[in-house]
Write an enzyme that holds these catalytic residues in place. Sequence first.
Site, PDB file in Angstrom:
ATOM      1  N   ILE A  28       0.868  -1.179   0.000  1.00 60.71           N
ATOM      2  CA  ILE A  28       0.000   0.000   0.000  1.00 60.71           C
ATOM      3  C   ILE A  28       0.905   1.229   0.000  1.00 60.71           C
ATOM      4  O   ILE A  28       1.585   1.499   1.006  1.00 60.71           O
ATOM      5  CB  ILE A  28      -0.916  -0.003   1.247  1.00 60.71           C
ATOM      6  CG1 ILE A  28      -1.724  -1.309   1.307  1.00 60.71           C
ATOM      7  CG2 ILE A  28      -1.837   1.210   1.240  1.00 60.71           C
ATOM      8  CD1 ILE A  28      -2.417  -1.558   2.637  1.00 60.71           C
ATOM      9  N   GLU A  29       0.952   1.915  -1.148  1.00 62.80           N
ATOM     10  CA  GLU A  29       1.880   3.044  -1.277  1.00 62.80           C
ATOM     11  C   GLU A  29       1.234   4.350  -0.829  1.00 62.80           C
ATOM     12  O   GLU A  29       0.042   4.398  -0.513  1.00 62.80           O
ATOM     13  CB  GLU A  29       2.380   3.120  -2.726  1.00 62.80           C
ATOM     14  CG  GLU A  29       3.162   1.858  -3.074  1.00 62.80           C
ATOM     15  CD  GLU A  29       3.835   1.891  -4.425  1.00 62.80           C
ATOM     16  OE1 GLU A  29       3.454   2.723  -5.279  1.00 62.80           O
ATOM     17  OE2 GLU A  29       4.744   1.065  -4.627  1.00 62.80           O
ATOM     18  N   GLU A  40       4.114  -7.977   2.884  1.00 64.98           N
ATOM     19  CA  GLU A  40       4.408  -8.905   3.986  1.00 64.98           C
ATOM     20  C   GLU A  40       3.965  -8.321   5.322  1.00 64.98           C
ATOM     21  O   GLU A  40       3.365  -8.992   6.160  1.00 64.98           O
ATOM     22  CB  GLU A  40       5.916  -9.199   4.044  1.00 64.98           C
ATOM     23  CG  GLU A  40       6.468  -9.868   2.799  1.00 64.98           C
ATOM     24  CD  GLU A  40       6.941  -8.874   1.734  1.00 64.98           C
ATOM     25  OE1 GLU A  40       6.316  -7.802   1.570  1.00 64.98           O
ATOM     26  OE2 GLU A  40       7.934  -9.197   1.058  1.00 64.98           O
TER      27      GLU A  40
HETATM   28  N1  THU Z   1       7.521  -4.184  -1.704  1.00 72.65           N
HETATM   29  C1  THU Z   1       6.792  -5.101  -1.007  1.00 72.65           C
HETATM   30  O1  THU Z   1       5.582  -4.942  -0.797  1.00 72.65           O
HETATM   31  N2  THU Z   1       7.427  -6.210  -0.551  1.00 72.65           N
HETATM   32  C2  THU Z   1       8.721  -6.516  -0.827  1.00 72.65           C
HETATM   33  O2  THU Z   1       9.181  -7.571  -0.428  1.00 72.65           O
HETATM   34  C3  THU Z   1       9.558  -5.589  -1.611  1.00 72.65           C
HETATM   35  C4  THU Z   1       8.935  -4.294  -1.958  1.00 72.65           C
HETATM   36  C5  THU Z   1       6.810  -3.029  -2.254  1.00 72.65           C
HETATM   37  C6  THU Z   1       7.066  -1.705  -1.611  1.00 72.65           C
HETATM   38  C7  THU Z   1       6.724  -0.754  -2.736  1.00 72.65           C
HETATM   39  O3  THU Z   1       5.324  -0.529  -2.760  1.00 72.65           O
HETATM   40  C8  THU Z   1       7.101  -1.504  -3.992  1.00 72.65           C
HETATM   41  O4  THU Z   1       7.167  -2.859  -3.619  1.00 72.65           O
HETATM   42  C9  THU Z   1       8.413  -1.073  -4.611  1.00 72.65           C
HETATM   43  O5  THU Z   1       9.422  -1.056  -3.680  1.00 72.65           O
END
Ligand code: THU
Length: 123
Positions: A28-29, A40
């Site tokens: 969720i950005e 995770e």
């Molecule tokens: N991200 C994850 O959700 N899990 C990971 O193991 C690596 C990175 C997400 C964070 C961000 O929204 C996007 O991937 C790029 O970094």
Amino acid sequence: MAYTPYSEFKVGAALLTKGGKIYRGCNIENATYTPTNCAERTAFFKAISEGEHEFQCIAIVGGKGEDISTEICPPCGVCRQVMMEFCDPDSFKIILGKNMGEWEVYTLRELLPFGFGPANLNA
Ligand code: THU
């Protein structure tokens, strides 16, 4: 369900409890970037907030765009540290999937050697 307007990198995680329940999470950005939550941690926080404290394994997939990911998506360092808080590093398994039906399995110990966890504070 990943909310990724900034990176377009979508991640999904499925966390299996010792009791057999599965908690799913997505990344969720955020427009200010730093509050972004990884898939995770979303899965872990959902489970912890429902009273779960014992976990067997987590499966993770992720990649850019809409296609099936051809590369594994290893968990970031912050997520590994969250796993260290709640999981036994030698028995908790991290399953990294790609290409629909291919996966690699690691223990938390392998992905976070010499991790600092609750046991260190009790030493
Ligand atoms: N991200 C994850 O959700 N899990 C990971 O193991 C690596 C990175 C997400 C964070 C961000 O929204 C996007 O991937 C790029 O970094």
